[in-house]
Design an enzyme around this catalytic site. Structure first.
Site, PDB file in Angstrom:
ATOM      1  N   GLU A 178      65.035  37.501  53.717  1.00 34.39           N
ATOM      2  CA  GLU A 178      65.733  38.845  53.758  1.00 34.39           C
ATOM      3  C   GLU A 178      64.537  40.308  53.226  1.00 34.39           C
ATOM      4  OE1 GLU A 178      67.112  38.884  49.641  1.00 34.39           O
ATOM      5  OE2 GLU A 178      67.992  41.574  49.526  1.00 34.39           O
ATOM      6  N   LYS A 220      68.816  37.638  56.360  1.00 33.15           N
ATOM      7  CA  LYS A 220      69.897  38.192  55.341  1.00 33.15           C
ATOM      8  C   LYS A 220      69.139  39.665  55.083  1.00 33.15           C
ATOM      9  CE  LYS A 220      71.141  39.239  50.485  1.00 33.15           C
ATOM     10  NZ  LYS A 220      71.984  38.495  49.131  1.00 33.15           N
TER      11      LYS A 220
HETATM   12  P1  13P Z   1      72.725  43.947  47.290  1.00 30.81           P
HETATM   13  O1  13P Z   1      74.215  42.921  47.601  1.00 30.81           O
HETATM   14  O2  13P Z   1      73.537  43.948  45.834  1.00 30.81           O
HETATM   15  O3  13P Z   1      72.244  44.383  47.722  1.00 30.81           O
HETATM   16  O4  13P Z   1      72.117  42.277  46.651  1.00 30.81           O
HETATM   17  C1  13P Z   1      72.049  41.065  47.305  1.00 30.81           C
HETATM   18  C2  13P Z   1      70.557  40.885  47.011  1.00 30.81           C
HETATM   19  O5  13P Z   1      70.508  39.322  47.237  1.00 30.81           O
HETATM   20  C3  13P Z   1      69.165  41.622  47.702  1.00 30.81           C
HETATM   21  O6  13P Z   1      68.521  40.889  47.249  1.00 30.81           O
END
Ligand code: 13P
Length: 340
Positions: A178, A220
């Site tokens: 991510e 992500k």
């Molecule tokens: P959000 O969809 O609220 O951005 O959160 C996703 C997430 O896991 C952030 O690390």
């Protein structure tokens, strides 16, 4: 490392009409969310709230995986069923946030770096024993319209994401990678596309250098979207086109799925953007969601810490899951929001 197994976990998570519920808020973050509804962040309230999410009937139709926080992975239902077991029994893959949050990057005070690599290999083994099949590490990229992020911050964060991903694959956990370019600020959509491109290029170069198998990860990313304070906001179609253009240039087709974060978009916007991208499909990878706030905001508001609201709160979750499930097929429309 068995890549076929990791690939099959990834495919289960992003199966048709499915995505991820990110319920891995750290203790400070869930405290903030509870404050907004005047609920004390006690261990029991956190447990109960997560129990409400995970026991909502029907979510398994659209939720293929749930990301948990360390404390939640060790908690159970009122009847004593551990949460990872409850989820697995429902056909939902349990996952775990393994990073330890962000700090200012030394000597680059406006950039961020994520902590948590020390001791990670041992924690991964423990998490696997507790039932987790995938992991998440979030890198945060601050952005402005000129000098942020520094190239060094991009490289340092990409390097860490790759170290984490390699450790996960070695431990037999699917890494969700991510890199989040934030929506905070006044930068325009073009600037977000430029920075997202630089970040993705660096992340995949590092993953490759670390021998990470692209078939055994999920990405992500943020969507390509203007900063919240930008005077020129973008249409749904513009966001979908810019995001796909950017991802197609930098994300190898070997990656089984993209699971977007919502990052502060409204729940409806997050669903609409996902829908527009799938309506332009097929894409080289599954295009899905891993939403925290965009799935949970209406649930928190409906629950407000009151047991008599549980059924309404679960209905609110199911509604968002259902709409995001439709968006996976490009079959969602904003007009459906008021019809229910
Ligand atoms: P959000 O969809 O609220 O951005 O959160 C996703 C997430 O896991 C952030 O690390």
């Amino acid at each position: 490392m068995n890549i076929d197994e990791l690939k099959s976990v990834a495919q289960t998570i992003v199966a048709m009409q499915k995505g991820v519920l990110a319920a891995d808020e750290s203790s400070p973050t869930i405290k903030k969310r509870f404050e907004s509804i005047n609920v004390e962040s006690s261990e029991e309230n956190r447990r109960r709230y997560r129990e409400i999410l995970f026991t909502a009937e029907g979510i398994e139709r659209h939720i293929g995986g749930v990301i948990l926080f360390d404390e939640t992975l060790r908690q159970s239902t009122r009847e004593g069923i551990p949460f990872p077991k409850l989820l697995s029994n429902r056909g939902i893959v349990p996952g775990i946030k393994v990073d330890k949050g962000t700090k200012a990057l030394a000597l680059f005070p406006d950039d961020k770096i994520t902590e948590g690599l020390d001791g990670l290999a041992d924690r991964l083994v423990e998490y696997r024993d507790l039932g987790a099949q995938f992991a998440k590490w979030r890198a945060v990229i601050n952005i402005d319209d000129r000098s942020l992020p520094s190239m060094y911050a991009i490289r340092a964060n990409a390097h860490q994401l790759a170290r984490y991903a390699a450790m996960c694959q070695e431990a037999g956990l699917l890494p969700v990678v991510e890199p989040e370019v934030l929506m905070d600020g006044a930068h325009d959509i073009e600037r977000c596309e430029e920075v997202t491109a630089q970040v993705l290029e660096a992340v995949f170069a590092e993953l490759n250098a670390h021998r990470v198998a692209f078939e055994g990860i999920l990405l992500k990313p943020n969507m390509v979207i203007p900063g919240k304070k930008c005077a020129r906001q973008a249409s749904v179609q513009e966001v979908a086109e810019a995001t796909l253009r950017c991802l197609k240039r930098y994300v190898p087709a070997a990656v089984p799925g993209i699971v977007f974060l919502s990052g502060g978009q409204s729940d409806v916007d997050a669903t609409d953007h996902l829908n527009a991208m799938n309506a332009m499909g097929p894409q080289p990878w599954e295009v899905s969601f891993s939403y925290g706030r965009a799935l949970q905001a209406p649930v928190l508001a409906a629950w407000a810490g009151d047991e008599s609201n549980v059924a309404t709160a679960q209905k609110a979750l199911l509604k968002r899951c259902h709409f995001n499930g439709l968006a996976r097929d490009g079959k969602y429309a904003r007009s459906m929001e008021c019809a229910t």
